[in-house]
Design a protein around this motif. Structure first.
Motif, PDB file in Angstrom:
ATOM      1  N   TYR A  11       0.891  -1.208  -0.168  1.00  0.00           N
ATOM      2  CA  TYR A  11       0.126  -0.103  -0.253  1.00  0.00           C
ATOM      3  C   TYR A  11       0.901   1.252   0.107  1.00  0.00           C
ATOM      4  N   VAL A  15       3.596  -0.023   3.252  1.00  0.00           N
ATOM      5  CA  VAL A  15       2.845  -1.146   4.000  1.00  0.00           C
ATOM      6  C   VAL A  15       2.964  -2.349   3.148  1.00  0.00           C
ATOM      7  N   ALA A  17       1.615  -5.351   2.626  1.00  0.00           N
ATOM      8  CA  ALA A  17       0.400  -6.403   3.110  1.00  0.00           C
ATOM      9  C   ALA A  17       0.506  -7.765   2.682  1.00  0.00           C
ATOM     10  N   PRO A  36      -4.006 -13.455  12.500  1.00  0.00           N
ATOM     11  CA  PRO A  36      -4.497 -12.624  13.497  1.00  0.00           C
ATOM     12  C   PRO A  36      -4.791 -11.418  12.550  1.00  0.00           C
ATOM     13  N   SER A  37      -5.124 -10.329  13.341  1.00  0.00           N
ATOM     14  CA  SER A  37      -5.547  -9.161  12.520  1.00  0.00           C
ATOM     15  C   SER A  37      -4.424  -8.439  12.085  1.00  0.00           C
ATOM     16  N   GLY A  38      -4.495  -7.898  10.951  1.00  0.00           N
ATOM     17  CA  GLY A  38      -3.552  -7.184  10.189  1.00  0.00           C
ATOM     18  C   GLY A  38      -2.308  -8.329   9.299  1.00  0.00           C
ATOM     19  N   SER A  39      -2.821  -9.592   9.283  1.00  0.00           N
ATOM     20  CA  SER A  39      -1.883 -10.594   8.637  1.00  0.00           C
ATOM     21  C   SER A  39      -2.082 -10.500   7.000  1.00  0.00           C
ATOM     22  N   GLY A  40      -3.033  -9.716   6.681  1.00  0.00           N
ATOM     23  CA  GLY A  40      -3.236  -9.574   5.230  1.00  0.00           C
ATOM     24  C   GLY A  40      -4.409 -10.512   4.541  1.00  0.00           C
ATOM     25  N   LYS A  41      -5.383 -10.764   5.440  1.00  0.00           N
ATOM     26  CA  LYS A  41      -6.252 -11.742   5.044  1.00  0.00           C
ATOM     27  C   LYS A  41      -7.294 -10.965   4.151  1.00  0.00           C
ATOM     28  N   SER A  42      -7.822  -9.756   4.526  1.00  0.00           N
ATOM     29  CA  SER A  42      -8.697  -8.865   3.695  1.00  0.00           C
ATOM     30  C   SER A  42      -7.893  -8.550   2.302  1.00  0.00           C
ATOM     31  N   THR A  43      -6.818  -8.102   2.655  1.00  0.00           N
ATOM     32  CA  THR A  43      -6.009  -7.831   1.316  1.00  0.00           C
ATOM     33  C   THR A  43      -5.921  -8.911   0.227  1.00  0.00           C
TER      34      THR A  43
HETATM   35  P1  ADP Z   1      -6.373  -8.579   8.016  1.00  0.00           P
HETATM   36  O1  ADP Z   1      -7.488  -8.694   7.185  1.00  0.00           O
HETATM   37  O2  ADP Z   1      -5.728 -10.029   8.118  1.00  0.00           O
HETATM   38  O3  ADP Z   1      -6.565  -8.050   9.518  1.00  0.00           O
HETATM   39  P2  ADP Z   1      -5.454  -6.677   6.130  1.00  0.00           P
HETATM   40  O4  ADP Z   1      -5.405  -7.256   4.653  1.00  0.00           O
HETATM   41  O5  ADP Z   1      -6.776  -5.794   6.218  1.00  0.00           O
HETATM   42  O6  ADP Z   1      -5.304  -7.664   7.367  1.00  0.00           O
HETATM   43  O7  ADP Z   1      -4.315  -5.688   6.489  1.00  0.00           O
HETATM   44  C1  ADP Z   1      -2.906  -6.115   6.070  1.00  0.00           C
HETATM   45  C2  ADP Z   1      -1.876  -4.973   6.544  1.00  0.00           C
HETATM   46  O8  ADP Z   1      -2.194  -3.961   5.585  1.00  0.00           O
HETATM   47  C3  ADP Z   1      -2.110  -4.088   7.903  1.00  0.00           C
HETATM   48  O9  ADP Z   1      -0.936  -3.611   8.291  1.00  0.00           O
HETATM   49  C4  ADP Z   1      -2.975  -2.867   7.435  1.00  0.00           C
HETATM   50  O10 ADP Z   1      -2.675  -1.989   8.259  1.00  0.00           O
HETATM   51  C5  ADP Z   1      -2.631  -2.512   5.979  1.00  0.00           C
HETATM   52  N1  ADP Z   1      -3.542  -2.237   5.150  1.00  0.00           N
HETATM   53  C6  ADP Z   1      -4.651  -2.605   4.825  1.00  0.00           C
HETATM   54  N2  ADP Z   1      -5.586  -1.826   3.939  1.00  0.00           N
HETATM   55  C7  ADP Z   1      -4.726  -0.564   3.767  1.00  0.00           C
HETATM   56  C8  ADP Z   1      -4.815   0.341   2.940  1.00  0.00           C
HETATM   57  N3  ADP Z   1      -5.960   0.560   2.141  1.00  0.00           N
HETATM   58  N4  ADP Z   1      -3.807   1.308   3.006  1.00  0.00           N
HETATM   59  C9  ADP Z   1      -2.701   1.109   3.602  1.00  0.00           C
HETATM   60  N5  ADP Z   1      -2.406  -0.113   4.460  1.00  0.00           N
HETATM   61  C10 ADP Z   1      -3.259  -0.687   4.454  1.00  0.00           C
END
Ligand code: ADP
Ligand code: MG
Length: 240
Positions: A11, A15, A17, A36-43
Motif C-alpha cells: 500500500y 506497508v 500487506a 491474526p488481525s493485520g496478517s493480510g487476510k482482507s487484502t
Molecule cells: P487482516 O484482514 O488480516 O486484518 P489486512 O489485509 O486488512 O489484514 O491488512 C494487512 C496490512 O495492510 C495491515 O498492516 C493494514 O494496516 C494494512 N492495510 C490494509 N489496507 C490498507 C490500505 N488501504 N492502505 C494502507 N495500508 C493498509
C-alpha cells in the motif's frame, strides 16, 4: 477456480500487506482463511476478488489471467463470477430487503422486474422469503447478514468470498450463516471465508493460515502444520 502466484501487495506508505502469497483453490472447495488481525487476510480476499490489483505476482480466476484483463473485462468477470459478503453489511437504510438485493444487480443490466425476481429468489434461498418488505431496522443482525449474503449470491456467482461474515453476529446467528455458506458450497459454489472464529475454522474442510502477509500453513498441502488439525473433525464440523 483460484490460482495466486507470488502475490505481493504494497500500500502507499510502504506497508507490505502481502509478501509473496501462492494459493490454489479448486472449484467446489470451501476454504477458511485464518490469522491474526493485520496478517493480510482482507487484502488477499480483495486481490483474489479482483477488487484490487497486486503489486507483483499473478492472479488467475476461473482460467483468466486477471492482470492481463483490461478494466472493462475485469468488471465483467467480477460481475459474472464473483460474489462478496462483507462484515459491514452495506445495506441501505429505509430500503426494503427486496430492493437492497435487487439494487446489487444494477450492473447486470437487467430490468427492474427481473432484478426483483432474482432478488426474491436469493432471499428465499437464505430463508428470508417472508421478509422481502422489511427494512434493515426491522430485521435482526442475523437476518441483515443473510440479506447481505443474498446480495452476494443473487448474481449466481461461481465463487463466493466472505470476509468475517459472522464477526458481528451472536453465535446462533453465526451458526446459521455458516450453515448457509455450507449449503451453497454443497450446491456447487466455491466459497472462501475469512474467519476469526477457531471453532468455525476447525469445522471447515480446509484452513489456510496467514501471518505477516504470508501463508504459514495450509491444511490441504501440509496437514501436519495445521494447528486445528483434528482427524475427527471433517465437514461435519465441531459443535458449539
Ligand atoms: P487482516 O484482514 O488480516 O486484518 P489486512 O489485509 O486488512 O489484514 O491488512 C494487512 C496490512 O495492510 C495491515 O498492516 C493494514 O494496516 C494494512 N492495510 C490494509 N489496507 C490498507 C490500505 N488501504 N492502505 C494502507 N495500508 C493498509
Ligand atoms: Mg480483515
Amino acid at each position: 477456480m483460484i490460482a495466486l502466484r507470488d502475490v505481493t501487495k504494497e500500500y502507499p506508505g510502504g506497508v507490505r500487506a502481502l509478501g509473496g502469497v501462492s494459493l490454489d483453490v479448486a472449484a467446489g472447495e470451501l476454504v477458511a482463511i485464518v490469522g491474526p488481525s493485520g496478517s493480510g487476510k482482507s487484502t488477499m480476499l480483495h486481490v483474489l476478488g479482483t477488487l484490487d490489483r497486486p503489486t507483483s505476482g499473478t492472479v488467475h480466476i476461473d482460467g483468466h489471467d486477471v492482470g492481463r484483463l483490461p478494466d472493462a473485462k475485469l468488471s465483467a468477470l467480477r460481475a459474472s463470477t464473483i460474489g462478496f459478503v462483507f462484515q459491514q453489511f452495506h445495506l441501505a437504510s429505509g430500503t426494503r430487503a427486496l430492493d437492497n438485493v435487487a439494487d446489487g444487480l444494477l450492473y447486470r443490466g437487467l430490468r427492474l422486474g427481473a432484478r426483483r425476481d432474482r432478488a426474491a429468489a436469493a432471499l428465499d434461498r437464505v430463508g428470508l422469503g417472508h421478509r422481502l418488505d422489511h427494512e434493515p431496522h426491522e430485521l435482526s443482525g442475523g437476518e441483515r447478514q443473510r440479506v447481505a449474503i443474498a446480495t452476494g449470491l443473487a448474481g449466481e456467482p461461481a465463487l463466493l468470498l466472505a470476509d468475517e461474515p459472522t464477526g458481528a453476529l451472536d453465535s446462533v446467528s453465526g451458526d446459521g450463516v455458516m450453515a448457509l455458506l455450507r449449503e451453497l458450497n454443497g450446491a456447487g459454489t466455491t466459497v472462501v471465508v475469512i474467519t476469526h472464529d477457531r471453532e468455525i475454522a476447525a469445522g471447515l474442510p480446509r484452513r489456510v493460515r496467514m501471518r505477516d502477509g504470508l501463508v504459514r500453513s495450509d491444511s490441504a498441502t501440509d496437514p501436519a502444520t495445521d494447528p486445528a488439525a483434528d482427524p475427527a473433525s471433517g465437514r461435519a464440523g465441531v459443535g458449539r
